[in-house]
Enzyme design. Structure first.
Site, short mmCIF file in Angstrom:
data_model
loop_
_atom_site.label_atom_id
_atom_site.label_comp_id
_atom_site.label_asym_id
_atom_site.label_seq_id
_atom_site.Cartn_x
_atom_site.Cartn_y
_atom_site.Cartn_z
N THR A 254 0.67 -1.22 0.39
CA THR A 254 0.40 0.20 0.57
C THR A 254 1.19 1.40 0.10
O THR A 254 2.39 1.56 0.73
CB THR A 254 -0.87 -0.18 0.91
OG1 THR A 254 -1.37 -1.39 1.08
CG2 THR A 254 -1.12 1.16 1.41
N PHE A 256 1.12 4.91 0.86
CA PHE A 256 1.07 5.75 2.15
C PHE A 256 0.68 7.65 1.61
O PHE A 256 1.94 7.65 0.99
CB PHE A 256 0.46 6.82 3.22
CG PHE A 256 0.12 4.80 3.99
CD1 PHE A 256 -0.67 4.88 4.44
CD2 PHE A 256 0.73 4.04 3.73
CE1 PHE A 256 -1.33 3.46 5.21
CE2 PHE A 256 0.50 2.20 4.15
CZ PHE A 256 -0.96 2.36 4.95
#
Ligand SMILES: O=C(O)C(=O)C[C@]1(C(=O)O)C=C[C@@H](O)C=C1
Length: 352
Positions: A254, A256
């Site tokens: 992921t 960010f």
């Protein structure tokens, strides 16, 4: 103990004394810098340059990732002596977002859990937190729409980015899979672990939770339940790990973004994030993107989202290589401004 072992340990003691002296000297210098700063204490561009220089100089046996890890914590402590930072993230404790905060800022910050992405933006906009860490895309599941929509509205700037490998674990009060009849997790994590679940836990019902950490909390009070979450959640809620790396894609990660109030200076290896829109006409998007080719600016991401203002009109979210103060980027952005019906530069920041 052999003579040799005693000798080696004496050498380590002497080095530790020296490290202790040097780390405290470094902390004093950071304090002096802090006294001379009129604005933000956190300087992502400087931290990125420090990591790049140390990685270049590193001769091992420690790996570059270990050096970065070590110095993230040293800088975190030095920074906290200058001024304590509060960083908002998508809570509760034990989420991957909390891991993202620690990876970017180290442990010497006050991490503030928020229940929604909206609440993270609000905390930073109001000054209750200095920075916010928000998920923006996952390698398996794609864009995080809410973050992108809020970037369009917020006065905050993007100050940094980081990538976190996402390794999912199955956790429960015990490791007897036959006794597991329910699995709690966030919908995204279920989506990321479908193959493993279909092979290993076919009959257990899947129950959506608000977050992975919340799933772990629920599994902690039910011996027939398990949760899918990160390793940290098992530590926090005292659960046993039944299986590790159960995500379908082992490269699951992921990305960010760090949002805050400040414009970040160039680090020498930067990215710029922006959103733009144009008329809904043949060739309009081609024309919109032309300045990037003309001024040799590389795009690392291009994503469209409904504009929400007009039906079937789209906003294009783009990440480009370089800082908005770089000559070629500045020229491309100026040309874009002349062509686009809408342009918002979210910020320039060191590339992860
Ligand atoms: O160089 C600075 O501006 C510092 O405040 C020192 C320091 C560091 O510890 O190296 C700490 C915080 C900043 O984010 C960058 C670097």
């Amino acid at each position: 103990m052999t003579e040799q072992l005693i000798q080696l340990r004496n050498e380590i003691d002497a080095i530790d004394d020296e490290l202790l002296r040097l780390i405290n000297k470094r902390a004093q210098l950071a304090q002096q810098i802090g006294h001379r700063k009129s604005s933000a204490v956190y300087r992502p561009e400087r931290e990125s340059q420090i990591f790049a220089r140390l990685q270049q100089a590193n001769t091992g046996p420690l790996k570059n990732e270990h050096i970065t890890h070590l110095f993230t914590e040293i800088i975190s402590l030095c920074r906290a002596l200058e001024e304590p930072l509060a960083v908002a993230y998508l809570g509760p404790q034990g989420t991957f977002s909390q891991e993202a905060v620690i990876k970017q800022f180290g442990h010497a910050v006050t991490a503030i859990p928020c229940s929604t992405i909206d609440a993270i933006f609000r905390k930073v906009e109001s000054g209750a937190a200095s920075y916010g860490v928000v998920p923006v895309e996952n390698s398996t599941e794609g864009a995080v729409g809410r973050t992108m929509d809020l970037l369009l509205q917020t006065p905050l700037k993007v100050c940094g980015e980081l990538q976190l490998p996402i390794h999912q674990c199955l956790m429960a009060q015990h490791t007897n899979l036959a006794a597991i009849h329910k699995i709690y997790s966030h919908s995204q994590s279920f989506a990321q672990c479908q193959m493993w679940l279909n092979e290993n836990l076919t009959t257990a019902i899947r129950i959506n939770a608000a977050s992975n950490a919340d799933a772990a909390r629920q599994a902690a009070s039910d011996s027939n339940a398990a949760a899918i979450a990160g390793r940290k959640a098992a530590e926090i809620f005292g659960l046993e790990i039944c299986a590790t790396n159960i995500e379908d894609n082992p490269n699951n990660a992921t990305r960010f973004l760090v949002v805050g109030q400040q414009d970040v200076a160039p680090s020498g290896r930067d990215k710029t994030s922006l959103a733009m829109a144009t008329h809904n006409q043949p060739g309009a998007v081609h024309k919109l993107l032309a300045p990037f080719a003309q001024y040799q600016v590389s795009m690392t991401r291009l994503e469209s989202r409904p504009s929400r203002a007009t039906l079937w009109e789209y906003v294009f979210f783009t990440d480009i290589e370089g800082h908005q103060e770089d000559k070629n980027v500045a020229k491309a952005l100026q040309a874009l401004r002349d062509n686009a019906t809408f342009l918002k530069v979210f910020g320039s920041y060191p590339a992860a």
